[in-house]
Design a protein around this motif. Structure first.
Motif, PDB file in Angstrom:
ATOM      1  N   LEU A 150       0.829  -1.208   0.000  1.00 58.45           N
ATOM      2  CA  LEU A 150       0.000   0.000   0.000  1.00 58.45           C
ATOM      3  C   LEU A 150       0.862   1.257   0.000  1.00 58.45           C
ATOM      4  N   ASP A 151       2.162   1.071   0.060  1.00 58.75           N
ATOM      5  CA  ASP A 151       3.130   2.167   0.087  1.00 58.75           C
ATOM      6  C   ASP A 151       3.390   2.627  -1.348  1.00 58.75           C
ATOM      7  N   ARG A 152       2.922   3.816  -1.692  1.00 56.81           N
ATOM      8  CA  ARG A 152       3.048   4.309  -3.078  1.00 56.81           C
ATOM      9  C   ARG A 152       4.515   4.490  -3.479  1.00 56.81           C
ATOM     10  N   THR A 153       5.339   4.947  -2.551  1.00 58.80           N
ATOM     11  CA  THR A 153       6.755   5.157  -2.874  1.00 58.80           C
ATOM     12  C   THR A 153       7.445   3.834  -3.187  1.00 58.80           C
ATOM     13  N   LEU A 154       7.199   2.831  -2.380  1.00 61.00           N
ATOM     14  CA  LEU A 154       7.765   1.512  -2.627  1.00 61.00           C
ATOM     15  C   LEU A 154       7.225   0.931  -3.926  1.00 61.00           C
ATOM     16  N   ALA A 155       5.926   1.053  -4.138  1.00 60.76           N
ATOM     17  CA  ALA A 155       5.311   0.509  -5.355  1.00 60.76           C
ATOM     18  C   ALA A 155       5.905   1.127  -6.612  1.00 60.76           C
ATOM     19  N   ARG A 156       6.239   2.407  -6.556  1.00 61.80           N
ATOM     20  CA  ARG A 156       6.763   3.110  -7.731  1.00 61.80           C
ATOM     21  C   ARG A 156       8.076   2.514  -8.211  1.00 61.80           C
ATOM     22  N   THR A 157       8.918   2.026  -7.291  1.00 66.65           N
ATOM     23  CA  THR A 157      10.188   1.423  -7.697  1.00 66.65           C
ATOM     24  C   THR A 157      10.070  -0.086  -7.865  1.00 66.65           C
ATOM     25  N   LEU A 158       9.169  -0.702  -7.098  1.00 68.61           N
ATOM     26  CA  LEU A 158       9.028  -2.159  -7.100  1.00 68.61           C
ATOM     27  C   LEU A 158       8.303  -2.661  -8.342  1.00 68.61           C
ATOM     28  N   GLU A 159       7.280  -1.944  -8.769  1.00 70.97           N
ATOM     29  CA  GLU A 159       6.434  -2.322  -9.909  1.00 70.97           C
ATOM     30  C   GLU A 159       6.047  -1.037 -10.641  1.00 70.97           C
ATOM     31  N   PRO A 195      -1.453   1.241  -5.936  1.00 72.74           N
ATOM     32  CA  PRO A 195      -2.201   0.317  -5.072  1.00 72.74           C
ATOM     33  C   PRO A 195      -3.632   0.764  -4.782  1.00 72.74           C
ATOM     34  N   GLN A 196      -3.816   2.052  -4.490  1.00 69.39           N
ATOM     35  CA  GLN A 196      -5.150   2.544  -4.189  1.00 69.39           C
ATOM     36  C   GLN A 196      -6.076   2.446  -5.399  1.00 69.39           C
ATOM     37  N   ARG A 197      -5.493   2.600  -6.583  1.00 67.29           N
ATOM     38  CA  ARG A 197      -6.295   2.481  -7.811  1.00 67.29           C
ATOM     39  C   ARG A 197      -6.762   1.038  -8.013  1.00 67.29           C
ATOM     40  N   ARG A 198      -5.947   0.086  -7.616  1.00 69.11           N
ATOM     41  CA  ARG A 198      -6.359  -1.319  -7.725  1.00 69.11           C
ATOM     42  C   ARG A 198      -7.499  -1.625  -6.760  1.00 69.11           C
ATOM     43  N   LEU A 199      -7.451  -1.023  -5.574  1.00 67.26           N
ATOM     44  CA  LEU A 199      -8.542  -1.212  -4.627  1.00 67.26           C
ATOM     45  C   LEU A 199      -9.838  -0.601  -5.163  1.00 67.26           C
ATOM     46  N   GLU A 200      -9.736   0.522  -5.859  1.00 68.70           N
ATOM     47  CA  GLU A 200     -10.919   1.103  -6.497  1.00 68.70           C
ATOM     48  C   GLU A 200     -11.484   0.149  -7.547  1.00 68.70           C
ATOM     49  N   ALA A 201     -10.603  -0.519  -8.288  1.00 67.63           N
ATOM     50  CA  ALA A 201     -11.056  -1.483  -9.297  1.00 67.63           C
ATOM     51  C   ALA A 201     -11.781  -2.650  -8.632  1.00 67.63           C
ATOM     52  N   VAL A 202     -11.281  -3.087  -7.473  1.00 67.32           N
ATOM     53  CA  VAL A 202     -11.963  -4.147  -6.722  1.00 67.32           C
ATOM     54  C   VAL A 202     -13.392  -3.717  -6.414  1.00 67.32           C
ATOM     55  N   ALA A 203     -13.545  -2.488  -5.911  1.00 65.99           N
ATOM     56  CA  ALA A 203     -14.870  -1.989  -5.544  1.00 65.99           C
ATOM     57  C   ALA A 203     -15.797  -1.907  -6.761  1.00 65.99           C
ATOM     58  N   ARG A 204     -15.287  -1.456  -7.881  1.00 61.89           N
ATOM     59  CA  ARG A 204     -16.118  -1.308  -9.079  1.00 61.89           C
ATOM     60  C   ARG A 204     -16.526  -2.653  -9.663  1.00 61.89           C
ATOM     61  N   LEU A 205     -15.624  -3.618  -9.625  1.00 66.49           N
ATOM     62  CA  LEU A 205     -15.978  -4.962 -10.089  1.00 66.49           C
ATOM     63  C   LEU A 205     -17.056  -5.571  -9.186  1.00 66.49           C
ATOM     64  N   LEU A 228      17.597  -4.531  -4.743  1.00 59.80           N
ATOM     65  CA  LEU A 228      17.678  -4.249  -3.317  1.00 59.80           C
ATOM     66  C   LEU A 228      18.914  -3.403  -2.984  1.00 59.80           C
ATOM     67  N   GLN A 229      20.048  -3.780  -3.533  1.00 62.95           N
ATOM     68  CA  GLN A 229      21.283  -3.044  -3.248  1.00 62.95           C
ATOM     69  C   GLN A 229      21.196  -1.608  -3.759  1.00 62.95           C
ATOM     70  N   GLN A 230      20.505  -1.403  -4.841  1.00 67.06           N
ATOM     71  CA  GLN A 230      20.373  -0.061  -5.409  1.00 67.06           C
ATOM     72  C   GLN A 230      19.378   0.793  -4.639  1.00 67.06           C
ATOM     73  N   ASN A 231      18.263   0.195  -4.204  1.00 68.22           N
ATOM     74  CA  ASN A 231      17.170   0.962  -3.624  1.00 68.22           C
ATOM     75  C   ASN A 231      17.048   0.871  -2.106  1.00 68.22           C
ATOM     76  N   TYR A 232      17.416  -0.269  -1.532  1.00 67.96           N
ATOM     77  CA  TYR A 232      17.314  -0.475  -0.086  1.00 67.96           C
ATOM     78  C   TYR A 232      18.571  -1.174   0.434  1.00 67.96           C
ATOM     79  N   PRO A 233      19.737  -0.547   0.282  1.00 69.90           N
ATOM     80  CA  PRO A 233      20.998  -1.215   0.629  1.00 69.90           C
ATOM     81  C   PRO A 233      21.097  -1.638   2.094  1.00 69.90           C
TER      82      PRO A 233
END
Length: 358
Positions: free
Chosen positions: A194-203, A209-219, A276-281
């Motif tokens: 749910l961490d937007r900063t982590l999500a931006r580098t991870l995927e 993440p919040q947009r995916r939860l909105e999609a869950v609600a709409r489906l 990991l070494q680059q982003n969270y050493p």
């Protein structure tokens, strides 16, 4: 150590040759500071996949389906943890940046699917989409291959389960809702953090993440059976979010929540360790130690019945936490079983079928 290849919107920081290649290449400074220059944008290259079939069958005891379709090979979402990365080596590409930027598309997928479903010996059972690479990755907006596949499945009343981390699935609610009314479709949205900063580098190119939860609600509002797949659960980086993600999924209307512990097969292990070494050493060693704790001392254990949830005391603790929170929120069940008895083979033209006169 080679200089990291930092591209905006890409997670990998290297592009080593695939494991089947005879040669590897490494950039060398020519004395003019060429390696210090800013990297140009890395565009996505679309490559036509000329496969003659589209349904892939499996007999794995770890997964609840025996057939799947992957409209795309490679994935622009660029999730650094993706267990499908090593499959790019079979195509002569790297599991690193190539996987994120050289995407094979199957423009004839709907036609091939129609032909396979029309065969006399075909026996209907739920098809899975999104099990390898995401069928709703960014290229789908232009290619519309997933949309065409769903049109064939809707026409033939064929059951399908979908996993995605893209809100683009909302585009196809007009097809999915009627199919859901017949018991023909279920959807899982994949959420890692749910961490937007982590999500931006991870995927980096997946929906927020919040947009995916909105999609869950709409489906759910559209009457489509929908759950959340907490995948992957990453030791140290996201494991503390387990209860928060399950609770957020429940609030969004998810009817089921499942989880998969981080899987790092083949090249994915090295790529993830580089990231990991680059982003969270400061956390890198701790993360990888926890990974090995849950995988029999290795970065990955491929044994059946352990790949999804791991083994050992750390994996057992995660399983207990997951059991407690899902029981508390009454999310212990799975999505409804899909029906296969409504299937009707497609017409390929020529002689009229009896359905024409119904």
């Amino acid at each position: 150590m080679p200089k990291p290849l930092i591209y905006k919107g890409r997670a990998s920081i290297s592009n080593a040759a695939g494991r089947f290649e005879k040669l590897n290449r490494q950039a060398v400074d020519d004395g003019w500071g060429s390696l210090d220059a800013a990297l140009p944008p890395l565009p996505t290259e679309v490559i036509i996949d000329s496969s003659k079939s589209v349904i892939t069958y499996n007999d794995s005891p770890d997964i609840p389906f025996d057939r799947s379709i992957n409209p795309y090979r490679g994935c622009e979402h660029a999730c650094i943890y993706c267990f499908a990365r090593p499959t790019h080596a079979y195509l002569g590409y790297s599991a690193g940046l190539d996987f994120e930027s050289k995407i094979l598309v199957k423009p004839d997928a709907a036609r091939l699917l129609r032909e396979e479903l029309a065969k006399r010996n075909y026996r209907c059972a739920p098809l899975a989409l999104g099990t390898n690479t995401d069928p709703y990755q960014p290229l789908e907006r232009q290619q519309r291959i997933m949309r065409q596949i769903l049109e064939v499945l809707s026409e033939t009343r064929h059951p399908v389960s979908i996993v995605t981390k893209s809100a683009l699935i909302e585009r196809d609610i007009d097809l999915l809702a009627p199919m859901a009314g017949q018991g023909l479709v279920s959807v899982y949205l994949s959420i890692t953090t749910l961490d937007r900063t982590l999500a931006r580098t991870l995927e980096p190119r997946a929906a927020a993440p919040q947009r995916r939860l909105e999609a869950v609600a709409r489906l759910r509002e559209a009457g489509i059976p929908v759950g959340v797949m907490l995948a992957p659960l990453i030791p140290v980086l996201t494991d503390y979010e387990l209860e928060s993600i399950v609770s957020a999924a429940h609030q969004a209307g998810a009817q089921s929540v499942q989880y998969i512990l981080l899987r790092l097969p083949l090249e994915t292990a090295d790529l993830f360790a580089e990231w990991l070494q680059q982003n969270y050493p400061l956390k890198a060693e701790h993360v990888m130690n926890r990974v090995r704790d849950s995988r029999g001392g290795k970065a990955y254990e491929a044994a059946f019945h352990q790949r999804q949830t791991g083994s050992g005391s750390y994996a057992d603790l995660l399983a207990q936490r997951f059991k407690l929170i899902t029981r508390k929120l009454e999310l212990t069940g799975s999505l409804p079983a899909l029906r296969s008895d409504l299937f009707r083979p497609p017409s390929l033209g020529g002689q009229l079928s009896f359905d024409f006169f119904d």
